[in-house]
Design a protein around this motif. Sequence first.
Motif: not given
Length: 260
Positions: A115, A117, A183-184, A186-188, A190-191, A196
Amino acid sequence: MEERSKAPQPDAETFQAAFDNDELFEKIVEVFPYPLQVFSPDGTAVRINRAAQDVLGISSESHVGKYNVFRDPIVYEQGIVDKVRQVLSGKAVFIQDLTAPYPDMIKYFNVADQDIQALYLDIVCFPLFKPDQTLGCFIAVFFIKKIYRFRDEIQRAKEYIKENWREKYDAGETAKAANLSKHHFSQLFKKHVGMTPHDYYISVKIRNIQECLRDESLTVSEAFTACGVNYHGHFAAVFKKKVGLTPTKYRASVMQEKGL
């Protein structure tokens, strides 16, 4: 311009003194508190310590005997291959302010997804010599200055949602608040958060509706209106799905708790 201090230099003499005693050398490498890798003169990793496995996410099985620093695409991209090679001539090498994109480490080296970056670090490389003064190996010590996990961006988005929960959810504006693409983001999100951004918005909205429903001066319909939604719209069904009770039954349960 503020002057940056160099990374602290480990005691290379201690490693050199233990180099001929394999058992002692292994012990020092293993217990060294900073991530550390030992390389053969051709750049192949021959040892890594526990700190390197824990912090960098690499494993001994996938790294030792397989990874070569001089063929590392990240090292090439950073333009430091020639600088690292200076250690082969017997010099200690200091590399400051290196940025290692962690997704690239996962891509190239199959490291564990932690997790992360990016890693911001300094690296010190120094040689160890055989008794005949030829190069036996070299060591790289990693001083992690910052681990970047996108937490600031996610926190800004959460704050934006909490400030604008009465309004209709806007994915674009929420991503903009985090300074990320939709897009980025939303992914991050949720992670990092486990749901979401829209689900998080719904949870914030529901909590505030519940709070308003606890106010006996408001009707159920007025409680919904105060939260920016119509009681006769779809959100009453959303409330029931999330809470397990209709808004009216939830209000009744609250009144019962209060003895009203």
